[in-house]
Design a protein around this motif. Structure first.
Motif, PDB file in Angstrom:
ATOM      1  N   ILE A  49      22.211  83.042 -60.708  1.00  0.00           N
ATOM      2  CA  ILE A  49      23.373  82.993 -59.820  1.00  0.00           C
ATOM      3  C   ILE A  49      23.696  81.530 -59.557  1.00  0.00           C
ATOM      4  O   ILE A  49      22.902  80.812 -58.937  1.00  0.00           O
ATOM      5  CB  ILE A  49      23.112  83.734 -58.500  1.00  0.00           C
ATOM      6  CG1 ILE A  49      22.809  85.206 -58.774  1.00  0.00           C
ATOM      7  CG2 ILE A  49      24.306  83.603 -57.562  1.00  0.00           C
ATOM      8  CD1 ILE A  49      22.448  85.999 -57.533  1.00  0.00           C
ATOM      9  N   PRO A  50      24.856  81.042 -60.006  1.00  0.00           N
ATOM     10  CA  PRO A  50      25.174  79.619 -59.858  1.00  0.00           C
ATOM     11  C   PRO A  50      25.311  79.201 -58.395  1.00  0.00           C
ATOM     12  O   PRO A  50      25.880  79.919 -57.570  1.00  0.00           O
ATOM     13  CB  PRO A  50      26.510  79.483 -60.585  1.00  0.00           C
ATOM     14  CG  PRO A  50      26.607  80.668 -61.475  1.00  0.00           C
ATOM     15  CD  PRO A  50      25.899  81.770 -60.753  1.00  0.00           C
ATOM     16  N   LEU A  51      24.780  78.042 -58.102  1.00  0.00           N
ATOM     17  CA  LEU A  51      24.989  77.396 -56.806  1.00  0.00           C
ATOM     18  C   LEU A  51      25.883  76.170 -56.943  1.00  0.00           C
ATOM     19  O   LEU A  51      26.161  75.487 -55.949  1.00  0.00           O
ATOM     20  CB  LEU A  51      23.640  76.965 -56.215  1.00  0.00           C
ATOM     21  CG  LEU A  51      22.608  78.076 -55.997  1.00  0.00           C
ATOM     22  CD1 LEU A  51      21.284  77.484 -55.535  1.00  0.00           C
ATOM     23  CD2 LEU A  51      23.128  79.087 -54.989  1.00  0.00           C
ATOM     24  N   GLY A  52      26.314  75.888 -58.158  1.00  0.00           N
ATOM     25  CA  GLY A  52      27.131  74.734 -58.469  1.00  0.00           C
ATOM     26  C   GLY A  52      27.113  74.519 -59.968  1.00  0.00           C
ATOM     27  O   GLY A  52      26.611  75.357 -60.728  1.00  0.00           O
ATOM     28  N   PRO A  53      27.629  73.383 -60.445  1.00  0.00           N
ATOM     29  CA  PRO A  53      27.718  73.158 -61.893  1.00  0.00           C
ATOM     30  C   PRO A  53      26.375  73.143 -62.605  1.00  0.00           C
ATOM     31  O   PRO A  53      26.279  73.568 -63.757  1.00  0.00           O
ATOM     32  CB  PRO A  53      28.396  71.780 -61.978  1.00  0.00           C
ATOM     33  CG  PRO A  53      29.109  71.611 -60.681  1.00  0.00           C
ATOM     34  CD  PRO A  53      28.268  72.308 -59.660  1.00  0.00           C
ATOM     35  N   ASP A  54      25.314  72.643 -61.940  1.00  0.00           N
ATOM     36  CA  ASP A  54      24.025  72.544 -62.621  1.00  0.00           C
ATOM     37  C   ASP A  54      22.871  73.007 -61.733  1.00  0.00           C
ATOM     38  O   ASP A  54      21.733  72.576 -61.911  1.00  0.00           O
ATOM     39  CB  ASP A  54      23.776  71.110 -63.100  1.00  0.00           C
ATOM     40  CG  ASP A  54      23.631  70.117 -61.957  1.00  0.00           C
ATOM     41  OD1 ASP A  54      23.945  70.491 -60.803  1.00  0.00           O
ATOM     42  OD2 ASP A  54      23.201  68.978 -62.215  1.00  0.00           O
ATOM     43  N   ARG A  55      23.161  73.913 -60.803  1.00  0.00           N
ATOM     44  CA  ARG A  55      22.148  74.400 -59.875  1.00  0.00           C
ATOM     45  C   ARG A  55      22.296  75.904 -59.749  1.00  0.00           C
ATOM     46  O   ARG A  55      23.414  76.425 -59.766  1.00  0.00           O
ATOM     47  CB  ARG A  55      22.327  73.716 -58.518  1.00  0.00           C
ATOM     48  CG  ARG A  55      21.154  73.840 -57.578  1.00  0.00           C
ATOM     49  CD  ARG A  55      21.224  72.740 -56.497  1.00  0.00           C
ATOM     50  NE  ARG A  55      22.437  72.832 -55.702  1.00  0.00           N
ATOM     51  CZ  ARG A  55      22.519  73.430 -54.524  1.00  0.00           C
ATOM     52  NH1 ARG A  55      21.440  74.004 -54.002  1.00  0.00           N
ATOM     53  NH2 ARG A  55      23.651  73.458 -53.859  1.00  0.00           N
TER      54      ARG A  55
END
Length: 388
Positions: A205-211
């Motif tokens: 589940i993305p938390l941002g572009p690379d997290r």
């Protein structure tokens, strides 16, 4: 602390804080939570569809404002797609507008709303049910004599046990927060495989572009002696598709929790007590999604407390209201889970089921609707023919 009050709410998660918020507008309310810091430690989850998606998911439910309108500081990221991978590596996707919630911030926001409405908040306090009330220990010690109790204290609810309910069927989840990962930040991804997520699924589940939040949720009966941390490590390290996305990632946090998996638990109303949220089994068994049902159940519980204490409305009405607003979806989610249980131990069967469902049918399953391939079970029959 020793006093008579109208309502005690045990558990300051989404269900308990919403119940306290609604009830405190009319009643004397105490909200008790054993955590020293409400919302922490975070367990699992945080994916929440946008309001219009929730209207399609729960068409008969009255969605509270605190579910429709979430402050931006509580939203870490937004996604547009849900992508599902079969064990063979094939994927299908469908549009779902989602919010990835900072659960620590969100839970504290809901508790703050309850406090502003007039509820007294007692963190770092354990509530033990005794004859005539609640025995409090921890930071706030003493005894309360509430006219009514709402148990919103999670899947291992002490209120539920006091009511005589058996232990719930639960799934267990382990999750990493990872940074420096190579992901599709528009897509919440689910991975099904008996090897990498026995009896459940894994997710990115993305938390941002690379997290991202990266986790596995399974049922203990499917682990066959495996340790859940080892299952998560194997997914991150070895899964053919996920490992490429996560190869350079670093773990920032480790989270673990329980998720109800069997629908409504025993009796959710007894005497002057009712259960809401995870304590009541208010979680969609198809996805493990509990926040929407918890908030709706909290709203119903809070209003039921007002009606009961001010007007004498029988607490059995709470059961009817829950059934009317989301009982059908909850029951169907359990029915679907039981239908696909046969597939969860076999990657061959998971692949056959995956092939039988279109992306839109997969979306309908996530909404606790039963598509025709599941009703016919021809995917299972076809797999048996292949093996013969």
């Amino acid at each position: 602390m020793r006093e008579d009050i109208q309502l005690a709410v045990v558990g300051a998660g989404p269900a308990g804080s919403t119940a306290a918020l609604v009830a405190a507008r009319e009643l004397d309310v105490v909200l008790i939570d054993r955590k020293s810091e409400i919302g922490s430690p975070v367990q699992c989850g945080g994916f929440l569809p946008e309001a219009w998606e929730l209207e399609a998911l729960l068409p008969r439910a009255g969605l509270p404002d605190n579910l429709r309108e979430i402050p931006e500081h509580c939203i870490l990221h937004r996604t547009q797609l849900q992508r599902i991978y079969s064990p063979s590596g094939k994927s299908k996707e469908f549009a779902v507008a989602g919010r990835v919630i900072d659960r620590r911030a969100f839970d504290r926001h809901l508790a703050s709303q309850a406090a502003r409405a007039g509820a007294r908040i007692l963190p770092a306090t354990r509530a033990t049910l005794v004859e005539g009330g609640l025995e409090l220990s921890g930071h706030y010690a003493g005894r309360l004599r509430p006219q009514m109790i709402i148990g919103a204290d999670g899947p291992s609810s002490t209120v539920s046990r006091y009511m005589g309910n058996p232990a719930q069927e639960v799934g267990i989840c382990q999750e990493y927060e990872m940074t420096d990962v190579d992901i599709d930040s528009d897509a919440a991804e689910m991975f099904f495989s008996a090897r990498y997520a026995p009896g459940g699924y894994a997710w990115i589940i993305p938390l941002g572009p690379d997290r991202a939040n990266v986790g596995v949720g399974v049922r203990a009966s499917y682990l066959s002696g495996q340790r859940l941390p080892d299952v998560l490590e194997r997914f991150v390290r070895d899964h053919p598709q996920a490992s490429e996305k996560l190869a350079s990632g670093e773990v920032l946090a480790v989270m673990r929790g329980l998720v109800p998996a069997g629908g409504t638990v025993g009796s959710i109303q007894k005497g002057n007590m009712i259960l809401a949220g995870d304590a009541a089994g208010h979680v969609l068994a198809t996805s493990g999604g509990g926040i929407p049902l918890a908030v709706v159940a909290g709203r119903i519980a809070g209003q039921s407390a007002i009606d009961h204490l001010q007007s004498g409305t029988p607490l059995q009405e709470y059961l009817s209201r829950i059934g009317q607003e989301f009982g059908r979806e909850l029951d169907r989610s359990v029915q679907i889970r039981k239908m696909v249980d046969v597939a969860m131990r076999s990657d061959r069967l998971i692949n056959a089921l995956f092939a039988a469902l279109s992306p839109e049918q997969m979306k309908s399953v996530m909404r606790a609707q039963i598509p025709s391939p599941l009703r016919s079970r021809h995917w299972a029959d076809g797999d048996r023919s292949d093996k013969e």
